[in-house]
Every structure is written in C-alpha cells, then in structure tokens.
Write an enzyme that holds these catalytic residues in place. Structure first.
Site, PDB file in Angstrom:
ATOM      1  N   CYS A   1      -0.483  -9.376  16.373  1.00 45.58           N
ATOM      2  CA  CYS A   1      -0.813  -8.970  17.888  1.00 45.58           C
ATOM      3  C   CYS A   1      -0.409 -10.076  18.785  1.00 45.58           C
ATOM      4  O   CYS A   1      -0.463 -11.390  18.291  1.00 45.58           O
ATOM      5  CB  CYS A   1      -1.936  -8.473  18.777  1.00 45.58           C
ATOM      6  SG  CYS A   1      -2.475  -7.181  17.521  1.00 45.58           S
TER       7      CYS A   1
ATOM      8  N   ASN B   1      -6.084 -11.280  17.885  1.00 45.68           N
ATOM      9  CA  ASN B   1      -5.311 -10.694  17.070  1.00 45.68           C
ATOM     10  C   ASN B   1      -5.642 -11.250  15.665  1.00 45.68           C
ATOM     11  O   ASN B   1      -6.401 -12.625  15.725  1.00 45.68           O
ATOM     12  CB  ASN B   1      -4.106 -12.138  17.257  1.00 45.68           C
ATOM     13  CG  ASN B   1      -3.098 -11.642  16.220  1.00 45.68           C
ATOM     14  OD1 ASN B   1      -2.833 -10.905  15.401  1.00 45.68           O
ATOM     15  ND2 ASN B   1      -2.557 -13.323  15.870  1.00 45.68           N
ATOM     16  N   GLY B   2      -5.467 -10.539  14.146  1.00 50.51           N
ATOM     17  CA  GLY B   2      -6.268 -10.859  13.230  1.00 50.51           C
ATOM     18  C   GLY B   2      -6.822  -9.605  12.897  1.00 50.51           C
ATOM     19  O   GLY B   2      -6.540  -8.859  13.438  1.00 50.51           O
TER      20      GLY B   2
ATOM     21  N   GLU C   1      20.466  -9.930   1.982  1.00 49.23           N
ATOM     22  CA  GLU C   1      20.056 -10.200   3.013  1.00 49.23           C
ATOM     23  C   GLU C   1      21.105  -9.465   4.327  1.00 49.23           C
ATOM     24  O   GLU C   1      20.266  -9.058   5.218  1.00 49.23           O
ATOM     25  CB  GLU C   1      20.279 -11.598   3.409  1.00 49.23           C
ATOM     26  CG  GLU C   1      20.310 -12.138   5.300  1.00 49.23           C
ATOM     27  CD  GLU C   1      18.620 -12.005   5.947  1.00 49.23           C
ATOM     28  OE1 GLU C   1      17.567 -11.847   4.908  1.00 49.23           O
ATOM     29  OE2 GLU C   1      18.580 -11.944   7.246  1.00 49.23           O
TER      30      GLU C   1
ATOM     31  N   GLU D   1      16.465  -2.755   8.579  1.00 44.05           N
ATOM     32  CA  GLU D   1      15.653  -2.956   9.820  1.00 44.05           C
ATOM     33  C   GLU D   1      15.733  -3.023  11.570  1.00 44.05           C
ATOM     34  O   GLU D   1      15.321  -2.076  11.841  1.00 44.05           O
ATOM     35  CB  GLU D   1      14.215  -4.180   9.285  1.00 44.05           C
ATOM     36  CG  GLU D   1      15.995  -5.732   9.840  1.00 44.05           C
ATOM     37  CD  GLU D   1      14.874  -6.698  10.405  1.00 44.05           C
ATOM     38  OE1 GLU D   1      13.705  -6.834  10.186  1.00 44.05           O
ATOM     39  OE2 GLU D   1      15.590  -7.832   9.220  1.00 44.05           O
TER      40      GLU D   1
ATOM     41  N   HIS E   1      25.697  -0.162 -13.918  1.00 49.86           N
ATOM     42  CA  HIS E   1      24.825   0.341 -14.405  1.00 49.86           C
ATOM     43  C   HIS E   1      23.887   0.991 -14.009  1.00 49.86           C
ATOM     44  O   HIS E   1      22.423   1.530 -13.922  1.00 49.86           O
ATOM     45  CB  HIS E   1      24.066  -0.963 -15.010  1.00 49.86           C
ATOM     46  CG  HIS E   1      24.617  -1.748 -15.530  1.00 49.86           C
ATOM     47  ND1 HIS E   1      25.210  -1.069 -16.835  1.00 49.86           N
ATOM     48  CD2 HIS E   1      24.925  -3.214 -15.396  1.00 49.86           C
ATOM     49  CE1 HIS E   1      25.417  -2.524 -17.187  1.00 49.86           C
ATOM     50  NE2 HIS E   1      25.800  -3.149 -16.915  1.00 49.86           N
TER      51      HIS E   1
ATOM     52  N   LYS F   1       7.406  -9.270  14.627  1.00 48.23           N
ATOM     53  CA  LYS F   1       7.689 -10.166  13.944  1.00 48.23           C
ATOM     54  C   LYS F   1       6.553 -10.936  12.990  1.00 48.23           C
ATOM     55  O   LYS F   1       7.349 -11.232  12.154  1.00 48.23           O
ATOM     56  CB  LYS F   1       7.741 -11.294  15.184  1.00 48.23           C
ATOM     57  CG  LYS F   1       8.227 -12.835  15.152  1.00 48.23           C
ATOM     58  CD  LYS F   1      10.046 -12.278  14.860  1.00 48.23           C
ATOM     59  CE  LYS F   1      10.841 -13.555  14.881  1.00 48.23           C
ATOM     60  NZ  LYS F   1      11.797 -12.854  13.753  1.00 48.23           N
TER      61      LYS F   1
HETATM   62  C1  F6R Z   1      13.615  -9.730   8.844  1.00 49.84           C
HETATM   63  C2  F6R Z   1      12.501 -10.895   8.982  1.00 49.84           C
HETATM   64  C3  F6R Z   1      10.938 -10.434   8.051  1.00 49.84           C
HETATM   65  C4  F6R Z   1      10.471 -11.822   8.337  1.00 49.84           C
HETATM   66  C5  F6R Z   1       9.579 -12.268   6.828  1.00 49.84           C
HETATM   67  C6  F6R Z   1       8.695 -13.596   6.777  1.00 49.84           C
HETATM   68  O1  F6R Z   1      14.350  -9.614   9.482  1.00 49.84           O
HETATM   69  O2  F6R Z   1      12.041 -11.668  10.396  1.00 49.84           O
HETATM   70  O3  F6R Z   1      11.649  -9.548   6.830  1.00 49.84           O
HETATM   71  O4  F6R Z   1      11.793 -12.567   7.125  1.00 49.84           O
HETATM   72  O5  F6R Z   1       8.363 -11.064   8.117  1.00 49.84           O
HETATM   73  O6  F6R Z   1       8.735 -14.099   8.269  1.00 49.84           O
HETATM   74  P1  F6R Z   1       7.771 -15.313   8.321  1.00 49.84           P
HETATM   75  O7  F6R Z   1       9.610 -16.160   8.048  1.00 49.84           O
HETATM   76  O8  F6R Z   1       7.678 -15.422   9.117  1.00 49.84           O
HETATM   77  O9  F6R Z   1       7.593 -15.834   6.786  1.00 49.84           O
END
Ligand code: F6R
Length: 609
Positions: free
Chosen positions: A2, A100-101, A482, A489, A505, A604
């Site tokens: 959050c 947050n947590g 990637e 996503e 395969h 995020k």
């Molecule tokens: C995908 C994405 C996530 C982050 C992952 C790690 O676009 O953003 O897969 O890469 O949650 O996040 P960080 O780099 O903040 O540890």
C-alpha cells in the site's frame, strides 16, 4: 502493498494528501482513504476503487484542516471495501492509523483486544494497531506507538494521528519503507519521496524499529526503548517533474521514452567518455575480494529476475565465474550452496520486494558478500547489502517495469566488465570493444524511440490474437521472457518466452494462425538457427514478427513483419531488443485495456511473501 502519506503544516491537508496518494497509487489501487483533523475531531473519508472514487466523494464537501493522513490500498487481509479501506480508527475514533505491510500476529492480537472489549469494524490486520495504540495512549502518542510497535510481528510502516495531539503525526517502521519530507513550515511522511517531491527534496529515511514524531517544523526520532536517535537529512536528486506524466498518455510510455537518459545517467561516472576503464566504487569490494569470488548468486523477482538471466550470460562469458540465478521466492527454501566465497547480487527496482530481501538475508547469513542493484536510494536492499550500485532510472511509476529493466542490464554489464577487468579474464581489445559498444547504447535506444511506427502497426494487427510466443537464443532468452511478461501483465494475453531450441520439444504444438511468434533475430552466434526456428513456425501457419538489425535484408525472406533495432554486440543487445518489446506490449494493451499503468491484480512493489 500500500501507499501511505501524512501531512502537517500550514496548508489545507486534503489536496496535498490526495496529490501524494496519486503519486503512490502505483503501490496499490483497490481502495483509498484519508483522515483530516478537522475542527478538533478526526474526519475520515474512504472509497473503494481507484483514487478517483475518493476524490469524487470528498470534493463537494472536503474536510478542512492542516493535519492529516492518507492511504491507497492493495488488499492483503480483507477484500477491497469501504470498511477495509484505511485509515482505521480505535474504539473512540480519537486515534487513526494508516499502514503498509503485514502484521503477522494480528489474529492473536485481535482476539486479545476483543477479549478486553475492543470493537473492530474491519477485517484488516491494521486495525489491531489502532486499538493497541489506544490501549497504550496516555497523552503521549509517540510513546504509545512505540509500545504498540513492540507488540507487532511482521512488517509495517505506520502513520498515526491523534485528536488530542493536533500538533504532531507519529510514524514507525519495520521492513516497510517510510520517509520524512522536510518542507518549509510543513512536514510529510510517506512510503516514498514521490508523494511530496513537489514540496521538498530534503528527506530523512526512517530506519527499522524507529518511531518518528513530526510537527510542522520539527522531527524527532526514537528507538523502541524511547532513546532519541540522530539521523541526518539528505537531499534527493529526483525532481517533481520526474514523477509526472509529462504529456504522455501513460507513465509507462513516458518511462519507455526516458530510457536513453536513464541509461546515460546509469553509466555516468562508471564509464567515462575516454572509455578507458570501468569504475564502480559503490560495489565496495576490494580487488582481493573480487579475486576470491568462486561463484555468484543472483537474487531477484519478475523483471529484475529476467535482467539477472542476461547478467548470468554476461558474467559467465566475461569473467568465467559460475553464476546461478534464482527467483527469490525459491532461493530460501532450497538451502542454496552459498559461502563466504560467494557474491550475491540482489536486483530490485524498489529495493523492498520482500522475497528478494529475504533471499539477500539468507545469502548474507550463509557468509556471502552482497551487492544490491536498485533504483531507490536508502531502500532495504541498499541498506542491507555490503555494496550498492544504483540504477539512475528516476522514479518508475507504471507498474510494468521498463526503464528499471534496461538500467539493471546496464549495471550488470558494468559489473561483468569490472570483474573481468580486475580478474584479467578478457583481453583489452575485447574489453575496449564492449566499453565502446556500451557507450553507444543510449544513442541507439534513441534511434529506436525516434520511429517505432512498425511496432504500432504490428500492435494494431495482432492485438486481438489469442497468444504470443517469444523465442530467442543465448542472452536474448532474457528478452523473450521479459517481452512475454510485459504482454501478460498489461495486455492480459497469454504469452510465453521460450528458448527457441526448445520449440520442437513442446511449444510448437501451439502454433496456429491465431498465435503470433515474436522471434528475436538480431545478429548473434545463433542467427542461422533462429532462422530455422522461424521456418518451422511458418511451416505450421504461424505468424512471425522478427526483431532484427537495421541492415538485415535476409530476415525479410523469413518473417511476416520485421521490427528493426540498431546492431550492437550480441551480449549487449537485450537493452535494445527490450524497447520494441515494451512498446509492443504497450500498444497491444492500449487496444485492449484502460489500465495500462495499473494492471489488474498487481502492485508495483510486492512487500508480502
Ligand atoms: C514487471 C514487474 C515486476 C517486478 C518485480 C520485482 O513489470 O515490474 O515483475 O519486476 O515485482 O520488483 P522489484 O524490482 O522492485 O524487486
């Protein structure tokens, strides 16, 4: 995960809180709320859904007052609802908390508190904090928060406001980020600096198990025993414009376009224009330490994990050190082989991803030295590692990671070249060629971003297809994985990244006319083999888009469409290949979803296991 924000100062709090929450919305967006100390009482407003819903419900009758707290939520305990949205209050409504947590012992605490007569109104773990603080409150909010913090297990960043102490806000943290912003006659508390960057860049990063009490012009920090502690303020070099959309439709598109600048900033001071050598003071390893390394373990999640795959190829090729890459959530449960001759490289945009942090701690516990590659100054990863190499990407707001990824790649190349330089594992002419090619990357990224009309056209053609398969060989396996992650996503289309040699395969069975294959076919040792893989897909009526180099004429005989990127060293090509794949996902998503910056079900930064 959050986002939390607090404000105390001379201005109306609610617009500042809402503005701060907008900047933090990337951290969670299923409900939001704020509370303002208004005419001597706490006025709480909440709304389920995105921040716009909260904005709509307060704008006709906003709560007046210059002290307040706000929250944007990504549900962990309790579904998204008005009741479960923060802020949460104690029984009397005189104390209110944003959090947050995850409070791991909340059930036990809740049972005890209910046994003592406390009435709960939500299903959240957070509400126990409000009631605990209520129990300890005897006119000193900071000491009540301190006592409550001692009882909480798990992770928390809290901001607390009490009706009876209108001149202060109190924060506390353990394993979740909390930063104080020092303004002119006003003070902010927030999950990250972007919440208040337009007001101040002077900050204090709050450490674990510290309680902070702020007034409009004063800040005091205490440990959990109540002893006052000193912490110097720092000035962050991000500015407010970096956290704005700047005319782009979405943060993601803006961040894709920022990559040339971000790559240059990340290289600056590490590779100088004379291209003579790599300097990496932040790595904090002596030459002796570097020579002693016997293995490297990379720890990361999601996009950062994909960067680590490319890092493995680069380090193994240039330094001849075995590298293991680990999805962080797996590392701790498999008793990895790590000792004091292991170097752990921890890659995390936020520096707060809990799985990655736990992996880092596990590696350190087993004796490894750790270096963090992170974008957030003062983050957990930065603080808990022996060395830190920042990716100077600037704030990344869109949930889908773009500029963080390419700058992570840049740092990993710098590490590979630096280790090779110290260990003498490549000859100087090869090292010089790679340094020169690295130096060219930002300009080459600019070339891609100056004209990507082919990507937009391809997105228009394929956005309603059923699936995307990304195939590549060698280091561009990272690009395939990637590219597929980006597509999944934000566009919600099934997509897979595969080593092209593996197609026969299994995955080749999926090919049909409604399935698109994106083949990474830049110049490489395995170029001819990729051409064969493309032929195999075409023979089964699959559509193929190739990502190939600018002057490659051969490829037009194989693929249905070609997206061009400038040529560079194969080892460095994932930086350039990433960009059209990001744009492809972006434009496909724009055709399908209104939520490109905030895809459903995601947050995020993932601070829960
Ligand atoms: C995908 C994405 C996530 C982050 C992952 C790690 O676009 O953003 O897969 O890469 O949650 O996040 P960080 O780099 O903040 O540890």
């Amino acid at each position: 995960m959050c986002g939390i924000v607090g404000y105390i100062g001379k201005n109306e709090a609610w617009p500042i809180l809402l503005e701060g929450l907008k900047r933090l919305e990337y951290r969670g967006y299923d409900s939001a709320g704020l509370a303002v100390l208004s005419n001597g009482a706490i006025d709480v407003r909440k709304a389920v859904g995105k921040l716009k819903a909260l904005e709509a419900c307060i704008k006709d009758n906003p709560p007046a007052g210059s002290v307040g707290v706000g929250h944007t939520r990504w549900a962990t305990h309790g579904r998204p609802s008005d009741e479960n949205a923060h802020p949460h209050t104690d029984c009397s409504g005189r104390i209110t908390v944003v959090h947050n947590g995850i409070i791991e012992n909340y059930l036990e605490l809740r049972t005890e508190l209910e046994g003592r007569g406390h009435k709960f109104t939500s299903e959240t773990d957070t509400e126990v904090a409000a009631h605990l603080i209520e129990e300890y409150y005897a006119g000193d909010l900071a000491s009540a928060v301190r006592e409550a913090a001692k009882k909480l297990d798990g992770s928390f960043a809290l901001v607390v406001m009490a009706q009876d102490e209108p001149r202060c806000l109190v924060g506390a943290r353990r394993h979740s980020p909390l930063v104080v912003g020092l303004g002119d006659g006003e003070t902010f508390l927030a999950s990250d600096v972007s919440a208040f960057l337009r007001y101040t860049r002077r900050v204090i990063y709050v450490d674990d198990d510290i309680v902070v009490s702020v007034g409009s012009s004063d800040v005091r920090l205490f440990d959990l025993d109540g002893a006052e502690v000193e912490k110097a303020a720092e000035t962050v070099d991000w500015d407010a414009a970096m956290a704005e959309r700047g005319g782009y439709d979405h943060f993601m598109l803006k961040e894709i376009h920022e990559q040339p600048r971000a790559l240059r900033d990340t290289m600056r001071g590490r590779l100088n224009p004379d291209l003579a050598r790599i300097e990496l003071p932040g790595i904090n390893l002596s030459e002796e330490d570097i020579r002693r390394i016997e293995r490297i373990v990379m720890i990361a999640c999601g996009t950062a994990y994909h960067a680590s795959i490319a890092g493995k190829y680069a380090i193994e090729e240039l330094c001849r050190i075995p590298v293991e890459v680990d999805v962080a959530s797996e590392l701790r449960y498999r008793d990895p082989i790590i000792d004091e001759r292991t170097l752990a490289i921890v890659i995390s945009q936020s520096g707060e991803t809990i799985d990655t942090i736990v992996g880092l701690r596990e590696a350190k516990r087993k004796g490894a030295k750790a270096v963090a590659v992170t974008n957030v100054v003062g983050s957990l990863a930065a603080r808990e590692s022996d060395g830190v190499l920042y990716t100077y990407a600037g704030p990344e707001i869109a949930v889908a990671s773009t500029k963080a990824y390419t700058t992570q790649l840049m740092v990993l190349y710098l590490i590979a070249l630096y280790l090779a330089q110290v260990r003498g594992t490549i000859d100087e002419s090869r090292a010089a060629a790679l340094r020169a090619a690295l130096w060219e990357l930002p300009g080459q990224a600019e070339v891609i971003l100056n004209d990507y009309s082919e990507v937009v056209k391809a997105a228009e053609r394929y956005y309603c297809f059923n699936g995307f398969l990304y195939m590549a060989r060698g280091i561009n396996l990272a690009s395939a994985l990637e590219g597929a992650l980006k597509m999944k996503e934000i566009a919600y289309i099934h997509a897979e990244g595969y080593a092209a040699g593996e197609m026969k395969h299994g995955p080749i069975a999926m090919i049909d006319p409604t399935f698109v294959t994106i083949a990474i076919a830049v110049q490489s040792k395995t170029y001819d083999k990729i051409l064969n893989n493309i032929k195999e897909v075409k023979a089964r009526s699959g559509e193929v888009i190739a990502v190939a180099n600018t002057h490659d004429e051969t490829i037009t005989n194989y693929a249905d469409r070609v997206i061009r990127v400038p040529q560079t060293e194969e080892l460095l090509s994932p930086v350039l290949v990433a960009i059209p794949l990001q744009l492809m996902a972006y434009y496909v998503a724009c055709n399908r979803s209104p939520n490109v910056d905030q895809p459903r079900n995601l947050a995020k930064t993932v601070t829960v296991e």
